[in-house]
Design an enzyme around this catalytic site. Structure first.
Site, PDB file in Angstrom:
ATOM      1  N   GLU A 124       0.816  -1.221   0.000  1.00 58.08           N
ATOM      2  CA  GLU A 124       0.000   0.000   0.000  1.00 58.08           C
ATOM      3  C   GLU A 124       0.848   1.269   0.000  1.00 58.08           C
ATOM      4  O   GLU A 124       0.503   2.275  -0.633  1.00 58.08           O
ATOM      5  CB  GLU A 124      -0.926  -0.012   1.226  1.00 58.08           C
ATOM      6  CG  GLU A 124      -1.892   1.137   1.296  1.00 58.08           C
ATOM      7  CD  GLU A 124      -2.830   1.210   0.087  1.00 58.08           C
ATOM      8  OE1 GLU A 124      -3.647   0.321  -0.093  1.00 58.08           O
ATOM      9  OE2 GLU A 124      -2.702   2.180  -0.694  1.00 58.08           O
ATOM     10  N   VAL A 127       2.768   3.521  -3.401  1.00 55.50           N
ATOM     11  CA  VAL A 127       2.227   4.634  -4.199  1.00 55.50           C
ATOM     12  C   VAL A 127       1.415   5.534  -3.275  1.00 55.50           C
ATOM     13  O   VAL A 127       0.557   5.059  -2.522  1.00 55.50           O
ATOM     14  CB  VAL A 127       1.308   4.131  -5.339  1.00 55.50           C
ATOM     15  CG1 VAL A 127       0.770   5.315  -6.156  1.00 55.50           C
ATOM     16  CG2 VAL A 127       2.040   3.151  -6.238  1.00 55.50           C
ATOM     17  N   ILE A 131      -1.625   7.661   1.512  1.00 53.92           N
ATOM     18  CA  ILE A 131      -2.956   7.708   0.879  1.00 53.92           C
ATOM     19  C   ILE A 131      -3.375   6.292   0.490  1.00 53.92           C
ATOM     20  O   ILE A 131      -2.638   5.600  -0.208  1.00 53.92           O
ATOM     21  CB  ILE A 131      -2.940   8.569  -0.410  1.00 53.92           C
ATOM     22  CG1 ILE A 131      -2.351   9.946  -0.140  1.00 53.92           C
ATOM     23  CG2 ILE A 131      -4.329   8.666  -1.013  1.00 53.92           C
ATOM     24  CD1 ILE A 131      -2.117  10.768  -1.416  1.00 53.92           C
ATOM     25  N   GLU A 185      16.126  15.594  -2.591  1.00 51.79           N
ATOM     26  CA  GLU A 185      17.403  14.949  -2.303  1.00 51.79           C
ATOM     27  C   GLU A 185      18.549  15.733  -2.948  1.00 51.79           C
ATOM     28  O   GLU A 185      18.335  16.491  -3.895  1.00 51.79           O
ATOM     29  CB  GLU A 185      17.406  13.540  -2.898  1.00 51.79           C
ATOM     30  CG  GLU A 185      16.167  12.757  -2.585  1.00 51.79           C
ATOM     31  CD  GLU A 185      16.460  11.488  -1.833  1.00 51.79           C
ATOM     32  OE1 GLU A 185      17.643  11.203  -1.592  1.00 51.79           O
ATOM     33  OE2 GLU A 185      15.507  10.788  -1.489  1.00 51.79           O
ATOM     34  N   LYS A 200       5.338   4.632 -10.159  1.00 48.78           N
ATOM     35  CA  LYS A 200       4.077   4.596  -9.401  1.00 48.78           C
ATOM     36  C   LYS A 200       2.864   4.445 -10.320  1.00 48.78           C
ATOM     37  O   LYS A 200       1.956   3.683 -10.027  1.00 48.78           O
ATOM     38  CB  LYS A 200       3.961   5.859  -8.539  1.00 48.78           C
ATOM     39  CG  LYS A 200       4.967   5.866  -7.370  1.00 48.78           C
ATOM     40  CD  LYS A 200       5.030   7.223  -6.709  1.00 48.78           C
ATOM     41  CE  LYS A 200       5.949   7.223  -5.490  1.00 48.78           C
ATOM     42  NZ  LYS A 200       6.223   8.571  -4.992  1.00 48.78           N
ATOM     43  N   GLY A 297       6.892  10.906   3.497  1.00 48.30           N
ATOM     44  CA  GLY A 297       7.093  11.265   4.902  1.00 48.30           C
ATOM     45  C   GLY A 297       7.051  10.043   5.786  1.00 48.30           C
ATOM     46  O   GLY A 297       6.364   9.057   5.496  1.00 48.30           O
TER      47      GLY A 297
HETATM   48  N1  HSE Z   1      10.600  11.029  -3.403  1.00 51.58           N
HETATM   49  C1  HSE Z   1       9.237  10.623  -3.277  1.00 51.58           C
HETATM   50  C2  HSE Z   1       8.348  11.867  -3.414  1.00 51.58           C
HETATM   51  C3  HSE Z   1       9.027   9.947  -1.954  1.00 51.58           C
HETATM   52  O1  HSE Z   1       8.869  12.990  -3.443  1.00 51.58           O
HETATM   53  O2  HSE Z   1       7.130  11.735  -3.537  1.00 51.58           O
HETATM   54  C4  HSE Z   1       7.786   9.123  -1.850  1.00 51.58           C
HETATM   55  O3  HSE Z   1       7.748   8.058  -2.738  1.00 51.58           O
END
Ligand code: HSE
Length: 404
Positions: A124, A127, A131, A185, A200, A297
């Site tokens: 779950e 993606v 949510i 990042e 995703k 998160g």
């Molecule tokens: N790097 C991804 C984002 C983290 O910014 O949505 C969650 O998959």
């Protein structure tokens, strides 16, 4: 009591331990028994963290520990996650993973192993972070003929594009700010080039089609070329620009693309800002549905992983089918997709205006500031015809697809 092992004690893995601790009472009540973390695998040491007591550095110690019922995989990457997860499933242990790379490339194969060994592979959190979307698509919306799943599936790029929209800032300075705030990042390619959103949408489309969508077949365009001017022109049409993972069906054939798109104000995804994610689903009997929340998160993502753990604990050795097979699904030729485009060319003159009308027919046309060329919004045209049509009227600066 159910014993779990966590593979990878990074942001999500430590979040899973925290959620299990903070909500222990409610989780035990819902799972029907207490859930205890008995081993954590990580190459690092965590001095001062209670996890140190149950930390192992060799996966074989988890394989050999017969008390473990469920494995949580929060390592990321395809290898060695795939080897560890397939071994756990082969031992009859359910696995709950947040790993989109693993699910996008090996999801159907892992589900097959789970089925063969009467356990479950749940994902779950892969993606949309916290949510709920995987289970809704595969269990709640199965009565529908789903013909569109489109989403803002990446929080990093949504944060950057929202800032650019609201502050008129350019891409490079906004990326730097996002990095400073910890939303992007140091090496942001997977996010800003659209690769993360691509994996995703491939997972979501695989669940919708019941077959395996190869993410490498999905055209993927990142946000690195989007400029502050693009937002000005988008605003002129009452729209914003967002990185959209778009998939839809025409005549029983699904098409998919990841690209920055003009999102008109009336579209439900227009209101999805900052690090939030939103997933728009249309079904023939459901009509429109929107799933919205924190797509990344520590705790939101861990919430989804732990919900999978509870489900796995409740199901025990009963396999829950997601109806996702290894058979390949060929997505449709992207060049025949018809959509509107916001086109910007370097030239501007009354003569060019006439030429644009001649080649593109009806367009919503603007001459922006003198010297910046022409910008116009086309009617739906074939993606494959665009380069040739633009070449007939001028020199292309940018062409942004419209999400209709
Ligand atoms: N790097 C991804 C984002 C983290 O910014 O949505 C969650 O998959």
């Amino acid at each position: 009591m159910k014993h779990i092992a966590i593979l990878g004690y990074g942001t999500i893995g430590s979040g899973v331990a925290a959620v299990l601790r903070v909500n222990a009472k409610q989780i035990a009540a819902r799972a029907g028994e207490e859930i205890v973390v008995s081993k954590v695998l990580d190459l690092r040491e965590f001095p001062g963290d209670p996890v140190q007591e149950i930390l192992v550095h060799d996966y074989q110690e988890i394989v050999a520990d017969e008390s473990i019922d469920i494995v949580v995989e929060t390592m990321g990457g395809v290898h060695p996650a795939f080897e560890f997860v397939s071994q756990a499933l082969s031992q009859g242990r359910s696995v709950c993973s947040s790993n989109k790379e693993l699910v996008a490339s090996k999801g159907a194969e892992l589900l097959k192993i789970a089925k063969e060994h009467n356990c479950n592979f749940f994902f779950e959190a892969s993606v949309g972070g916290g949510i709920p979307i995987i289970r809704p698509l595969s269990t709640c919306l199965t009565a529908d003929d789903i013909d569109e799943v489109s989403g803002i599936l990446n929080g990093t790029t949504n944060f950057i594009l929202t800032k650019m929209d609201q502050e008129g800032a350019d891409y490079a300075e906004t990326l730097k700010e996002a990095q400073k705030l910890g939303y992007a990042e140091l090496h942001p390619e997977a996010d800003v080039e659209g690769f993360d959103a691509c994996r995703k949408i491939a997972i979501l489309l695989s669940l919708v089609t019941g077959k395996t969508v190869n993410y490498e077949q999905i055209p993927t365009i990142g946000i690195t070329e989007i400029t502050a001017e693009d937002f000005q022109y988008a605003k002129f049409f009452g729209a914003s620009i967002k990185l959209i993972a778009n998939s839809f069906k025409v005549d029983d054939q699904f098409y998919a693309i990841v690209a920055p798109m003009l999102v008109p104000a009336e579209h439900p995804l227009h209101a999805v800002n900052d690090v939030f994610n939103g997933i728009f689903v249309h079904g023939n009997v459901l009509d429109n549905a929107m799933f919205y929340g924190r797509g990344a998160g520590k705790l939101p993502t861990a919430s989804a992983v732990v919900a999978d753990v509870i489900e796995a604990a409740k199901l025990g050795h009963q396999y829950a089918s997601y109806g996702w097979s290894e058979e390949a699904y060929e997505i449709g030729n992207p060049l025949i997709v018809r959509r509107r485009f916001l086109v910007r060319i370097a030239e501007e003159s009354a003569e060019i205006d006439e030429k644009i009308k001649e080649v593109f027919g009806k367009v919503m046309h603007i001459h922006y500031l003198k010297g910046e060329g022409s910008v116009f919004l086309t009617e739906p045209i074939c993606e494959g015809d665009l380069p040739d049509m633009v070449a007939q009227v001028g020199t292309l600066i940018s062409a942004i697809r419209v999400l209709d």
